[in-house]
Design an enzyme around this catalytic site. Structure first.
Site, PDB file in Angstrom:
ATOM      1  N   ASP A  32       0.760  -5.473  -2.860  1.00  0.00           N
ATOM      2  CA  ASP A  32       0.790  -5.983  -1.480  1.00  0.00           C
ATOM      3  C   ASP A  32      -0.358  -6.947  -1.162  1.00  0.00           C
ATOM      4  OD1 ASP A  32       2.902  -4.224  -1.249  1.00  0.00           O
ATOM      5  OD2 ASP A  32       2.234  -3.308   0.617  1.00  0.00           O
ATOM      6  N   CYS A  70       8.254  -4.073  -3.497  1.00  0.00           N
ATOM      7  CA  CYS A  70       7.602  -3.806  -4.791  1.00  0.00           C
ATOM      8  C   CYS A  70       8.551  -3.761  -5.983  1.00  0.00           C
ATOM      9  CB  CYS A  70       6.845  -2.486  -4.746  1.00  0.00           C
ATOM     10  SG  CYS A  70       5.513  -2.459  -3.551  1.00  0.00           S
ATOM     11  N   HIS A 124       7.163  -0.489 -10.967  1.00  0.00           N
ATOM     12  CA  HIS A 124       7.241   0.424  -9.840  1.00  0.00           C
ATOM     13  C   HIS A 124       7.675   1.779 -10.394  1.00  0.00           C
ATOM     14  CE1 HIS A 124       7.474   1.328  -5.570  1.00  0.00           C
ATOM     15  NE2 HIS A 124       8.421   2.160  -5.919  1.00  0.00           N
ATOM     16  N   HIS A 322       3.765  -9.402  -3.803  1.00  0.00           N
ATOM     17  CA  HIS A 322       4.341 -10.124  -2.660  1.00  0.00           C
ATOM     18  C   HIS A 322       3.286 -10.152  -1.570  1.00  0.00           C
ATOM     19  CE1 HIS A 322       4.779  -6.135  -1.150  1.00  0.00           C
ATOM     20  NE2 HIS A 322       5.550  -5.813  -2.163  1.00  0.00           N
TER      21      HIS A 322
END
Ligand SMILES: *[C@@H]1O[C@H](CO)[C@@H](O)[C@H](O)[C@H]1NC(C)=O
Ligand SMILES: *[C@@H]1O[C@H](CO)[C@@H](O)[C@H](O)[C@H]1NC(C)=O
Ligand SMILES: *[C@@H]1O[C@H](CO)[C@@H](O)[C@H](O)[C@H]1NC(C)=O
Ligand SMILES: *[C@@H]1O[C@H](CO)[C@@H](O)[C@H](O)[C@H]1NC(C)=O
Ligand SMILES: *[C@@H]1O[C@H](CO)[C@@H](O)[C@H](O)[C@H]1NC(C)=O
Ligand SMILES: *[C@@H]1O[C@H](CO)[C@@H](O)[C@H](O)[C@H]1NC(C)=O
Length: 541
Positions: A32, A70, A124, A322
């Protein structure tokens, strides 16, 4: 004459042998992380260690994730295929069982004699990597996960009432945390140990992937980092309410921020808010503090690289998976097709090749890049292959191909040291991203921030060109994974020259009709038709 000829042949041979020297790879993923970094011109940032790495790296100013979530983003850059190819828009499928047996970036290196190792959050966790970080395919050893991550959402944040809560704003005293540590500290320690141990081992060359969990929510970090970011110095964006011409389908109601106890207590109205400014400042302060904390850890990691003599033969890539909105448009978190959710930091350090120290000007490039470009770039930089083949339209049966392009031409262009070298190169004309929704209006159930595949009814396709961002939200067939372009629900057009923060949706402006038509055709044609010219020709052949 003849002797000179032989000497030059010899020189070529020697330099060829020298150039075959294997290069290690250090791949750093920060969860993030938007470009909230000094090297991206963010004045509120305190990130001396990443900025120092940037001094030796190319800083890609226009790098984009393929989806602002994610699991889809990570699976996308780790396979170099886009969400529409992986059929993964949520957390709930594993591509090898669901779509195709696609080779991953670390798997490719493993197959080519590298020792590949994963620390922290790289894949992830969960179904999307088969509960195993794609083992046994991707890694030479069992991936390391920090044990204290199991307290991720535990009530460990001291509130004003003196009690422990599940807050978003969570500065902590590390020694009083369960286990007396934090996940990213454990990840760092394990990765540093790896670097110390690898030198005299057979684990060479290595591909070391290190994934830090912060600044993902909750914003839990050693409390001293807050001192670097006094509340008075935290600035909120000027435009922080629902943009008047925004279609509701574009909005993400930031459900995972709302559910934290400290935010829930504010009774912010669903789905549009607003978040009170006083609390918005606190979240932003904690985000920047969490970034400073991760920056410190990355400093330790880079020291270990240097101390063990790896700085001269290790390629280093640093990315965020991201972006993250902090009050821009009145929104929080990722979950959207806005620039703020899609744009990421991308640093690329190649020993002996990216040290453009002579002038700051040469360190930055604004060429459009996508995270799917990383896989083919690393393959070429290490000379494991001359290039990866570009994936054809239907690549389900093809194990190894790429939906990105190598960034090598950018490096070569920048080495020419003209400050606009990369502006004039034959390069991709747009970056592509997408985001799904369960319906037209933001909802809690199903959660329109992260709908399950079975609930997806709408897909937002977004295109970022040099000057514009253009997004279309259309009905989506979630069984056949097909957009219904004829069934458009909403559209957005932002002119980045005039409106870099995307507050003015110009899609219905009469003067923009021609631009909209062009961008619309480009979006519908798909990413292949925005590739550099010489590659687009190959598609037509
Ligand atoms: C790859 O090959 C190029 C050209 O021969 C050379 O300049 C470069 O140093 C090589 N890189 C590695 C990692 O071997
Ligand atoms: C998928 O690929 C892996 C690694 O490349 C291979 O070991 C495995 O046999 C393949 N599985 C299938 C079903 O083809
Ligand atoms: C995913 O994990 C399951 C359960 O461990 C296993 O049976 C299956 O073979 C795995 N899939 C692949 C492609 O390895
Ligand atoms: C690696 O081996 C060399 C020579 O055997 C030794 O001098 C050195 O201390 C070792 N380094 C580590 C980190 O174990
Ligand atoms: C939120 O709502 C609860 C229950 O309705 C109330 O007790 C509390 O004072 C409200 N908090 C704020 C900040 O308005
Ligand atoms: C930048 O590019 C233009 C052509 O597009 C060229 O005329 C100009 O000389 C370049 N400037 C520099 C400093 O390289």
């Amino acid at each position: 004459m003849k002797i000179g000829f032989f000497i030059s042949i010899l020189n070529v041979l020697v330099s060829q042998i020298a150039s075959k020297r294997p290069q290690n790879v250090l791949f750093i993923v920060v969860d993030d992380l938007r470009p909230a970094l000094g090297c991206y011109g963010e004045k509120s940032a305190h990130t001396p260690n990443i900025d120092a790495l940037a001094e030796h790296s190319i800083v890609f100013r226009n790098a984009y994730a393929q989806q602002a979530l994610c699991a889809p983003s990570r699976n996308s850059f780790l396979t170099s295929r886009r969400p529409d190819t992986l059929h993964l828009y949520d957390f709930n499928n594993y591509w090898r069982d669901f779509t195709g047996n696609f080779t991953t970036l670390p798997e490719y290196f493993k197959e080519h004699g590298y020792y590949t190792s994963s620390f922290g959050k790289v894949f992830h966790p969960g179904i999307s990597s088969n509960w195993s970080d794609d083992q046994p395919y991707s890694w030479s050893a069992e991936p390391f996960h920090p044990p204290s991550q199991k307290y991720m959402n535990a009530a460990v944040c001291r509130g004003l009432d003196g009690k422990l809560h599940r807050n978003i704003v969570c500065p902590v005293e590390v020694e009083f945390q369960p286990g007396g540590t934090l996940p990213d500290v454990e990840t760092l320690t394990a990765a540093v140990d790896f670097l110390h141990d690898v030198r005299n081992s057979s684990k060479n060359p290595f591909f070391l992937a290190v994934g830090f969990h912060k600044p993902h929510v909750p914003l839990k970090f050693p409390k001293q980092y807050i001192n670097l970011h006094p509340l008075e110095s935290v600035e909120l964006p000027k435009a922080r309410s629902y943009p008047s011409l925004l279609p509701t389908v574009a909005w993400n109601p930031w459900t995972d921020v709302r559910k934290r106890e400290d935010v829930a207590a504010l009774n912010v109205s669903f789905p549009f808010g607003p978040m009170p400014d006083s609390f918005a400042r606190k979240i932003k302060q904690s985000y920047f503090a969490a970034v400073s904390y991760v920056d410190d850890l990355i400093g330790h990691l880079l020291n270990a690289v240097r101390e063990n003599g790896y700085f001269d033969n290790t390629i280093i890539v640093l990315i965020g998976d991201h972006g993250w909105s902090m009050a821009e448009h009145g929104e929080w978190a990722k979950f959207s097709n806005f620039e703020i959710a899609l744009r990421v930091p991308l640093l690329l350090y190649v020993p002996g090749q990216t040290d453009f120290k002579t002038s700051h000007l040469y360190k930055y490039t604004h060429v459009l890049t996508e995270l799917v470009d990383i896989f083919p770039t690393l393959v070429e930089l290490t000379n494991l292959s001359q290039s990866l083949p570009l994936c054809p339209e239907n690549s389900k049966k093809i194990k190894l191909c790429t939906e990105g392009i190598s960034l090598l031409p950018v490096i070569q262009n920048m080495q020419k040291k003209t400050n606009n070298a990369t502006l004039n190169m034959d390069w991709k004309k747009a970056a592509f991203s997408q985001y799904p929704r369960p319906g037209i209006f933001p909802t809690m159930h199903p959660n329109s921030d992260k709908p399950h595949l079975r609930d997806i009814k709408v897909m937002g396709y977004s295109l970022r060109t040099w000057q514009y961002r253009y997004t279309e939200w259309v009905l989506f067939d979630n069984h056949n994974f097909i957009p219904r372009w004829a069934n458009m629900i909403g559209a957005e057009l932002y002119n980045h020259k005039l409106d870099p923060h995307e507050n003015i949706n110009m899609v219905n402006n009469k003067e923009m009709i021609n631009i909209v038509q062009l961008l619309r055709a480009q979006l519908h044609a798909g990413w292949r038709y925005s590739l550099p010219k010489h590659l687009v020709k190959n598609i037509y052949n």
